[in-house]
Write a protein that holds these residues in place. Structure first.
Motif, mmCIF file in Angstrom:
data_model
loop_
_atom_site.group_PDB
_atom_site.id
_atom_site.type_symbol
_atom_site.label_atom_id
_atom_site.label_comp_id
_atom_site.label_asym_id
_atom_site.label_seq_id
_atom_site.Cartn_x
_atom_site.Cartn_y
_atom_site.Cartn_z
ATOM 1 N N LEU A 107 -38.166 22.907 6.623
ATOM 2 C CA LEU A 107 -38.635 21.850 5.728
ATOM 3 C C LEU A 107 -39.926 21.254 6.274
ATOM 4 C CD1 LEU A 107 -38.187 19.790 3.367
ATOM 5 C CD2 LEU A 107 -36.953 18.381 5.037
ATOM 6 N N PHE A 139 -32.445 17.773 2.811
ATOM 7 C CA PHE A 139 -33.347 18.882 2.524
ATOM 8 C C PHE A 139 -33.601 19.758 3.755
ATOM 9 C CE2 PHE A 139 -34.504 16.164 -1.154
ATOM 10 C CZ PHE A 139 -34.175 17.073 -2.143
ATOM 11 N N ALA A 140 -33.586 19.167 4.954
ATOM 12 C CA ALA A 140 -33.743 19.963 6.173
ATOM 13 C C ALA A 140 -32.570 20.924 6.326
ATOM 14 C CB ALA A 140 -33.862 19.051 7.393
ATOM 15 N N ALA A 143 -32.818 23.681 3.445
ATOM 16 C CA ALA A 143 -33.877 24.666 3.669
ATOM 17 C C ALA A 143 -33.502 25.624 4.790
ATOM 18 C CB ALA A 143 -35.192 23.959 3.987
ATOM 19 N N TRP A 197 -41.967 17.968 5.290
ATOM 20 C CA TRP A 197 -41.649 16.771 4.521
ATOM 21 C C TRP A 197 -42.731 15.722 4.675
ATOM 22 C CZ3 TRP A 197 -37.661 15.225 1.342
ATOM 23 C CH2 TRP A 197 -37.361 13.867 1.240
#
Length: 194
Positions: free
Chosen positions: A115, A138-139, A142, A117
């Protein structure tokens, strides 16, 4: 069918996720974290993923493990449902406005999950949801999906709008990256594998 069910049990969470990449956006999510459930609903509906999530986490501590681990399991579902990735578009991007907020998500199903970001959220919490947890979700997603995911906030003032635009943008970008491209034969990579 491009569908997967993944379960993961640790000392902090017990999670079961079913994901259909070719769904219609039917979402049934229960994590015990209201705002997060709302975000997962937006992610699934705008990605047109059929998504079922059941998570029992150590919410007596906080929501960190619940949110991060759910991202990990959804990412694992995406990776499994994609199989060898033959015929997929591989790359996609989506720019989503939500009122004053504008967030960009770009995806490469590279097999190298990471990720990148740049989504500043101007408030420490949205209701009882710790704003930092959007990054953690999201980390995990991904990394376990094996997707390079870039997310950028181009405008925004309201924390709820920014985070919701991020979830919608990621859902739509993944929808198109995971989607079939009729002109692609085999795996879309010069290496022959992703």
């Amino acid at each position: 069918m491009r569908r997967a069910t993944v379960t993961r049990t640790t000392g902090e969470t017990d999670i079961a996720v079913t994901l259909d990449l070719d769904g219609t956006g039917v979402v049934d999510v229960r994590t015990g974290v209201g705002f997060f459930d709302h975000m997962l609903d937006a992610f699934g509906r705008h990605g047109l993923f059929d998504l079922t999530v059941r998570c029992v986490g150590d919410l007596d501590v906080d929501a960190h493990h619940t949110v991060e681990d759910t991202g990990i399991v959804i990412g694992a579902c995406i990776r499994e449902a994609l199989g060898d990735k033959a015929g997929v578009a591989r790359f996609s991007q989506c720019l989503v406005p939500m009122d004053e907020a504008l967030v960009l998500a770009c995806v490469d199903l590279s097999g190298r999950g990471e990720l990148f970001w740049d989504v500043p959220i101007p408030v420490p919490s949205i209701g009882t949801f710790d704003s930092q947890l959007a990054h953690e979700f999201f980390a995990g997603l991904a990394r376990d999906a094996g997707a390079t995911l870039h997310m950028r906030e181009l405008a925004g003032e309201n924390g709820h709008h920014i985070v919701e635009a991020a979830f919608k943008a990621a859902g739509r970008a993944l929808r198109f990256a995971c989607g079939p491209d009729p002109r692609v034969t085999g795996v879309p990579s010069t290496k022959g594998t992703l």
